[in-house]
Design a protein around this motif. Structure first.
Motif, mmCIF file in Angstrom:
data_model
loop_
_atom_site.group_PDB
_atom_site.id
_atom_site.type_symbol
_atom_site.label_atom_id
_atom_site.label_comp_id
_atom_site.label_asym_id
_atom_site.label_seq_id
_atom_site.Cartn_x
_atom_site.Cartn_y
_atom_site.Cartn_z
ATOM 1 N N MET A 95 62.097 -13.015 44.541
ATOM 2 C CA MET A 95 62.162 -12.182 45.725
ATOM 3 C C MET A 95 60.848 -11.413 45.888
ATOM 4 S SD MET A 95 64.972 -9.277 46.523
ATOM 5 C CE MET A 95 64.572 -7.941 47.591
ATOM 6 N N THR A 96 60.323 -11.436 47.108
ATOM 7 C CA THR A 96 59.079 -10.742 47.416
ATOM 8 C C THR A 96 59.369 -9.600 48.377
ATOM 9 O OG1 THR A 96 57.855 -12.808 47.205
ATOM 10 C CG2 THR A 96 56.770 -11.030 48.375
ATOM 11 N N GLU A 97 58.832 -8.413 48.047
ATOM 12 C CA GLU A 97 59.005 -7.268 48.936
ATOM 13 C C GLU A 97 57.810 -6.326 48.811
ATOM 14 O OE1 GLU A 97 62.441 -4.883 47.847
ATOM 15 O OE2 GLU A 97 62.076 -5.229 45.723
ATOM 16 N N ILE A 98 57.609 -5.520 49.846
ATOM 17 C CA ILE A 98 56.570 -4.494 49.832
ATOM 18 C C ILE A 98 57.278 -3.154 49.862
ATOM 19 C CG2 ILE A 98 54.611 -3.477 51.046
ATOM 20 C CD1 ILE A 98 54.046 -6.292 52.166
ATOM 21 N N ILE A 99 57.025 -2.357 48.820
ATOM 22 C CA ILE A 99 57.681 -1.057 48.701
ATOM 23 C C ILE A 99 56.661 0.005 48.291
ATOM 24 C CG2 ILE A 99 59.989 -1.958 48.227
ATOM 25 C CD1 ILE A 99 59.486 -1.553 45.242
ATOM 26 N N ILE A 141 56.904 -9.163 43.255
ATOM 27 C CA ILE A 141 57.540 -10.469 43.122
ATOM 28 C C ILE A 141 58.353 -10.442 41.834
ATOM 29 C CG2 ILE A 141 57.200 -12.951 42.865
ATOM 30 C CD1 ILE A 141 54.540 -12.615 44.316
ATOM 31 N N LEU A 190 53.132 -4.908 46.540
ATOM 32 C CA LEU A 190 53.835 -6.150 46.779
ATOM 33 C C LEU A 190 54.448 -6.560 45.450
ATOM 34 C CD1 LEU A 190 52.834 -9.065 48.985
ATOM 35 C CD2 LEU A 190 53.604 -9.537 46.678
ATOM 36 N N GLN A 216 60.314 -8.314 40.606
ATOM 37 C CA GLN A 216 60.250 -6.980 40.003
ATOM 38 C C GLN A 216 58.910 -6.641 39.364
ATOM 39 O OE1 GLN A 216 63.703 -6.896 37.435
ATOM 40 N NE2 GLN A 216 65.093 -6.590 39.166
ATOM 41 N N TYR A 227 51.387 1.260 48.775
ATOM 42 C CA TYR A 227 52.463 0.277 48.852
ATOM 43 C C TYR A 227 52.112 -0.920 47.984
ATOM 44 C CZ TYR A 227 54.353 3.007 52.635
ATOM 45 O OH TYR A 227 54.899 4.030 53.361
ATOM 46 N N ASP A 280 51.477 -6.070 56.961
ATOM 47 C CA ASP A 280 52.371 -4.940 56.737
ATOM 48 C C ASP A 280 51.653 -3.619 57.037
ATOM 49 O OD1 ASP A 280 55.060 -4.025 55.426
ATOM 50 O OD2 ASP A 280 53.519 -2.854 54.384
#
Length: 156
Positions: free
Chosen positions: A1-5, A57, A55, A59, A53, A98
């Motif tokens: 899972m890929t996310e930007i937090i 992948i 990125l 965790q 922020y 983003d």
């Protein structure tokens, strides 16, 4: 899972590692990276004081960007780094998209940055233009100062 937090202040060491390893990827010597150590170090205080922020992948942070507000309703993109093993996989583009979306939604009018010469074409591909340059500690090496005007974007 890929996310930007949003990055946490206790992630200073991993972000510093990404920064230094990414910079070294472009052929800068260990000596040069050591000379730039203070400039390339991300502190807990920096993370708390700026917008940072990452990125993620599976965790693990593999890239990040950071920015802060400046005068004239603009922001300065201060950092955008991708870990060397992930360069060329489109993560820089994901981060830039983003970032630009966040800035556009914030109603800011422009973005400014000092680009590493190796990254100039990357930023140009997003519509940044060179507006100046600054000398660096390396002889004959100039950093392009680049700008992106969001108020020129027309929503369709």
């Amino acid at each position: 899972m890929t996310e930007i937090i949003k990055a946490n202040s206790d992630e200073d060491k991993i972000l510093t590692e990404i920064t230094k390893r990414s910079k070294a990827y472009w052929g800068y010597s260990d000596k040069q990276i050591d000379e730039w150590s203070d400039l390339l170090t991300i502190t807990s205080e920096y993370i708390q004081s700026n917008e940072v922020y990452k990125l993620v992948i599976n965790q693990s942070a593999v890239a990040y960007y950071s920015y802060f507000e400046i005068e004239n309703n603009s922001v300065r993109l201060d950092n955008l780094f991708v870990s060397p093993e992930n360069i060329g996989k489109g993560f820089g583009k994901i981060l830039m998209n983003d970032f630009i979306l966040k800035i556009k939604q914030s109603k800011k009018s422009g973005i400014i940055l000092d680009a590493d010469p190796n990254a100039k074409k990357f930023y140009e591909s997003f519509g940044f233009t060179k507006i100046g340059q600054i000398e660096t500690s390396i002889k004959d090496r100039l950093l392009p100062i680049m700008e992106f005007q969001l108020d020129k974007i027309v929503d369709s």
